[in-house]
Scaffold this motif. Structure first.
Motif, mmCIF file in Angstrom:
data_model
loop_
_atom_site.group_PDB
_atom_site.id
_atom_site.type_symbol
_atom_site.label_atom_id
_atom_site.label_comp_id
_atom_site.label_asym_id
_atom_site.label_seq_id
_atom_site.Cartn_x
_atom_site.Cartn_y
_atom_site.Cartn_z
ATOM 1 N N THR A 1 10.168 29.646 7.033
ATOM 2 C CA THR A 1 10.544 31.023 7.341
ATOM 3 C C THR A 1 10.053 31.955 6.243
ATOM 4 O O THR A 1 10.287 31.698 5.052
ATOM 5 C CB THR A 1 12.074 31.169 7.459
ATOM 6 O OG1 THR A 1 12.569 30.252 8.431
ATOM 7 C CG2 THR A 1 12.444 32.587 7.875
ATOM 8 N N TYR B 1 4.024 31.649 12.890
ATOM 9 C CA TYR B 1 3.952 30.385 12.176
ATOM 10 C C TYR B 1 3.031 29.415 12.887
ATOM 11 O O TYR B 1 2.962 29.397 14.124
ATOM 12 C CB TYR B 1 5.339 29.765 12.060
ATOM 13 C CG TYR B 1 6.341 30.657 11.361
ATOM 14 C CD1 TYR B 1 7.127 31.540 12.086
ATOM 15 C CD2 TYR B 1 6.474 30.632 9.974
ATOM 16 C CE1 TYR B 1 8.018 32.387 11.448
ATOM 17 C CE2 TYR B 1 7.373 31.471 9.329
ATOM 18 C CZ TYR B 1 8.136 32.349 10.073
ATOM 19 O OH TYR B 1 9.018 33.178 9.438
ATOM 20 N N THR C 1 6.582 38.115 12.334
ATOM 21 C CA THR C 1 6.169 36.897 11.649
ATOM 22 C C THR C 1 5.672 35.875 12.667
ATOM 23 O O THR C 1 6.172 35.820 13.802
ATOM 24 C CB THR C 1 7.320 36.282 10.841
ATOM 25 O OG1 THR C 1 8.438 36.067 11.709
ATOM 26 C CG2 THR C 1 7.744 37.197 9.707
ATOM 27 N N LYS D 1 6.460 25.515 12.475
ATOM 28 C CA LYS D 1 7.377 26.357 13.238
ATOM 29 C C LYS D 1 8.745 25.695 13.339
ATOM 30 O O LYS D 1 8.861 24.506 13.627
ATOM 31 C CB LYS D 1 6.798 26.609 14.628
ATOM 32 C CG LYS D 1 7.441 27.756 15.392
ATOM 33 C CD LYS D 1 6.683 28.024 16.682
ATOM 34 C CE LYS D 1 5.276 28.504 16.428
ATOM 35 N NZ LYS D 1 4.551 28.801 17.695
ATOM 36 N N SER E 1 10.366 35.615 4.486
ATOM 37 C CA SER E 1 11.289 36.735 4.363
ATOM 38 C C SER E 1 10.815 37.649 3.233
ATOM 39 O O SER E 1 10.058 37.219 2.365
ATOM 40 C CB SER E 1 12.723 36.254 4.092
ATOM 41 O OG SER E 1 12.784 35.546 2.868
#
Length: 129
Positions: free
Chosen positions: A73, A64, A62, A69, A75
């Protein structure tokens, strides 16, 4: 029907949290690169985060954008065939329509997903007191 359906947007105060969902139907999302994008009023769409597929050479990594950042997040819940974007410590400048995108041949170039096969319908996120 092959599609991505987004949910989870809304109005939140600065510092608050939201979790956006991107649910796939008709294909297995785990095999697809996933990108999250946003478009604020009067601005161009921009990449926010990217997750490579589990079967890619980079293997489910992943990335960002600097602006998110440490706060956002990505998932995956493979059992639900859904990808999430958890957004914490939200700021007014995070206000935008958020889109997810998926592509089995897509890839992450840093935090930007070169994903064009499927797009969600967009969900509005408004951060305001």
């Amino acid at each position: 029907q092959l599609q991505l359906v987004e949910s989870g947007g809304g109005l939140v105060q600065p510092g608050g949290s939201l979790r956006l969902s991107c649910a796939a139907s008709g294909f297995t999302l785990d095999y697809y690169a996933i990108g999250w994008f946003r478009q604020a009023p009067g601005k161009e769409r921009e990449g926010v985060a990217c997750a490579s597929s589990s079967i890619s050479n980079s293997g489910n990594t992943t990335n960002y954008a600097d602006a998110v950042k440490g706060r956002f997040t990505i998932s995956r819940d493979n059992a639900k065939n859904t990808v999430y974007l958890q957004m914490n410590s939200l700021k007014p400048e995070d206000t935008a329509v958020y889109y997810c995108a998926a592509d089995d041949l897509g890839f992450c170039s840093a935090y930007v997903c070169y994903c064009n096969s499927y797009w969600g319908q967009g969900t509005q996120v408004t951060v305001s007191s």
